[in-house]
Design a protein around this motif. Structure first.
Motif, short mmCIF file in Angstrom:
data_model
loop_
_atom_site.label_atom_id
_atom_site.label_comp_id
_atom_site.label_asym_id
_atom_site.label_seq_id
_atom_site.Cartn_x
_atom_site.Cartn_y
_atom_site.Cartn_z
N ARG A 7 0.56 -1.01 0.20
CA ARG A 7 -0.01 0.37 -0.04
C ARG A 7 0.94 1.23 0.29
O ARG A 7 1.87 1.50 0.67
CB ARG A 7 -0.81 0.26 1.22
CG ARG A 7 -2.52 -0.86 1.34
CD ARG A 7 -2.75 -1.18 2.09
NE ARG A 7 -1.59 -1.68 3.45
CZ ARG A 7 -2.10 -2.21 4.40
NH1 ARG A 7 -2.95 -1.68 5.08
NH2 ARG A 7 -1.22 -2.48 5.17
N PRO A 8 0.03 2.43 -0.91
CA PRO A 8 1.17 3.29 -1.01
C PRO A 8 1.09 4.23 0.52
O PRO A 8 0.56 3.96 1.24
CB PRO A 8 0.68 4.48 -1.87
CG PRO A 8 -0.24 3.67 -2.66
CD PRO A 8 -0.71 2.18 -1.17
N ASP A 9 2.32 4.94 0.80
CA ASP A 9 2.47 6.16 2.12
C ASP A 9 1.37 7.35 1.68
O ASP A 9 1.83 7.91 0.40
CB ASP A 9 3.32 6.45 2.47
CG ASP A 9 3.69 4.83 3.58
OD1 ASP A 9 3.56 4.21 3.72
OD2 ASP A 9 5.62 5.01 3.03
N ALA A 18 -9.30 9.84 -1.76
CA ALA A 18 -9.30 9.42 -3.86
C ALA A 18 -8.51 7.98 -4.40
O ALA A 18 -9.29 7.67 -4.63
CB ALA A 18 -8.52 10.17 -3.75
N PHE A 19 -7.99 7.67 -3.25
CA PHE A 19 -6.29 6.49 -3.44
C PHE A 19 -7.65 5.52 -3.78
O PHE A 19 -8.24 4.65 -4.49
CB PHE A 19 -5.71 6.29 -3.12
CG PHE A 19 -5.22 4.48 -3.13
CD1 PHE A 19 -4.30 5.09 -4.39
CD2 PHE A 19 -5.20 4.01 -2.79
CE1 PHE A 19 -2.85 4.04 -4.73
CE2 PHE A 19 -5.05 2.73 -2.87
CZ PHE A 19 -3.65 2.21 -4.46
N SER A 25 -9.75 -2.34 -3.20
CA SER A 25 -8.38 -3.26 -2.03
C SER A 25 -8.13 -4.52 -1.42
O SER A 25 -6.70 -4.24 -1.04
CB SER A 25 -9.48 -2.92 -0.49
OG SER A 25 -10.28 -4.03 -0.39
N SER A 26 -8.80 -5.83 -2.06
CA SER A 26 -7.99 -6.92 -2.56
C SER A 26 -6.92 -6.85 -3.47
O SER A 26 -6.09 -8.02 -3.31
CB SER A 26 -8.87 -7.92 -2.86
OG SER A 26 -9.47 -7.28 -4.27
N ASP A 27 -6.67 -6.02 -3.68
CA ASP A 27 -5.38 -5.29 -4.54
C ASP A 27 -4.72 -5.62 -3.52
O ASP A 27 -2.41 -5.65 -3.72
CB ASP A 27 -5.20 -4.82 -5.51
CG ASP A 27 -6.10 -5.11 -6.69
OD1 ASP A 27 -6.47 -6.30 -6.74
OD2 ASP A 27 -7.22 -4.37 -7.59
#
Length: 91
Positions: A7-9, A18-19, A25-27
């Motif tokens: 996951r990105p910070d 926005a992300f 989320s399952s990715d």
């Protein structure tokens, strides 16, 4: 899924919101490994209602609340919650 991406910070909550609006989320999370979470200090949302009661009933409730040294609205909520639990068989 065991192949999850990192996951990105995020710098802000808006950026994170926005992300997730455009990503699944399952990715990023293996939901098969997810565990239930308890949030004991989380207060449930409340909603204000208007309830018409005979004055004599309200006076009686206030007297009972005073005996217990608690606000009468809290006593009403306590009684209602107990009655619901009792009727659902979860006391």
């Amino acid at each position: 899924m065991s192949d999850t991406r990192k996951r990105p910070d995020f710098k802000t909550e808006e950026e994170e919101r926005a992300f997730w609006e455009h990503h699944d989320s399952s990715d990023y999370v293996d939901w098969c490994k997810a565990e239930a979470v308890t949030l004991p200090n989380l207060k449930p949302s409340t909603k204000t209602i208007s309830l018409r009661l005979p004055e004599s009933l309200l006076d009686g409730i206030k007297q009972e609340a005073k005996k217990r040294d608690m606000p009468y609205q809290s006593l009403i909520k306590y009684w209602l919650a107990n009655e619901i639990r009792r009727n659902q068989g979860t006391t």
